[in-house]
Design an enzyme around this catalytic site. Structure first.
Site, mmCIF file in Angstrom:
data_model
loop_
_atom_site.group_PDB
_atom_site.id
_atom_site.type_symbol
_atom_site.label_atom_id
_atom_site.label_comp_id
_atom_site.label_asym_id
_atom_site.label_seq_id
_atom_site.Cartn_x
_atom_site.Cartn_y
_atom_site.Cartn_z
ATOM 1 N N ASN A 14 0.842 -1.217 0.000
ATOM 2 C CA ASN A 14 0.000 0.000 0.000
ATOM 3 C C ASN A 14 0.871 1.259 0.000
ATOM 4 O OD1 ASN A 14 -3.060 -0.322 0.202
ATOM 5 N ND2 ASN A 14 -2.321 -1.951 1.548
ATOM 6 N N LEU A 94 -1.324 2.287 18.136
ATOM 7 C CA LEU A 94 -0.646 3.531 18.509
ATOM 8 C C LEU A 94 -1.041 3.945 19.923
ATOM 9 C CD1 LEU A 94 -0.995 5.662 15.247
ATOM 10 C CD2 LEU A 94 1.111 4.717 16.200
ATOM 11 N N HIS A 110 -8.005 -0.782 6.387
ATOM 12 C CA HIS A 110 -8.287 -2.073 7.010
ATOM 13 C C HIS A 110 -8.939 -2.971 5.955
ATOM 14 C CE1 HIS A 110 -9.204 -4.760 10.317
ATOM 15 N NE2 HIS A 110 -10.459 -4.838 9.930
#
Ligand code: GAR
Length: 192
Positions: A14, A94, A110
């Site tokens: 990606n 995170l 996702h």
């Protein structure tokens, strides 16, 4: 022009799709990649980014206490001060300090509908459930695991898939186009 940091943990397909679009596609003149970051020194995507002439940075998470890693990451991100942080196969949650530092500025892709499946193995989930279609989700990142506000979703037709590899190939093809399209809309929006 917006400055982005792309965070990865692995192969970075990606990230590469975004980088190509920044160089010569629909993200040209929309954003520039300040750096590609990884928590893994051997992430294949880091080498590929460097080969494209993109700055790379690694803070290995392995062998560090969570608190130490989180604080090194926060300090580095603060020093870089990007407009947006783009997660692309970054496989760690995170810390809330990072989320608070960049509110509505952290975006993730996702490989499933985040309302139905969170966490890892989104394609395996669709394969095991024999879903006729799945939804790739681009969303803002919050404190939870894939619980942030959905920005956009794109349907992938899974009918006729005869293996998990085939299914994943179809999904990734959609991810690679869809993520850049979404980023273009988000990053060029007037509010930003
Ligand atoms: C992609 O399928 C991405 O959607 C997924 O990891 C893969 C990374 O591939 N992300 C998640 O599962 C996040 N929960 P890539 O490194 O080739 O881009």
């Amino acid at each position: 022009m917006k400055k982005i940091i792309i965070m990865i943990s692995g192969r970075g397909s990606n990230m590469l799709a975004i980088a190509r679009n920044v160089k010569n596609g629909n993200l040209k003149n929309v954003c520039q990649i300040q750096s590609v970051f990884s928590n893994k020194a051997d992430a294949a995507g880091l080498t590929k980014a460097a080969e494209m002439g993109i700055n790379t940075h690694c803070i290995p998470s392995r062998g560090k206490k969570k608190k130490t890693y989180d604080s090194l990451l926060l300090n580095w991100l603060k020093s870089e001060n990007p407009d947006f942080i783009v997660l692309a196969g970054y496989m760690k949650v995170l810390p809330s300090e990072v989320i608070q530092e960049f509110p509505c500025r952290i975006i993730n892709i996702h490989p499933a509908d985040t309302c139905q499946h969170q966490g890892l193995h989104g394609y395996e989930w669709a394969w095991e459930k024999k879903l006729p279609e799945t939804k790739i989700t681009v969303h803002f990142v919050d404190d939870g695991l894939d619980t942030g506000k959905i920005i956009e979703q794109k349907m992938v037709d899974l009918k006729g898939c005869n293996s998990l590899e085939d299914l994943e190939k179809r999904g990734l093809k959609v991810e690679h186009e869809f993520y850049s399209e979404c980023l273009r809309r988000i990053l060029s929006s007037e509010q930003n």
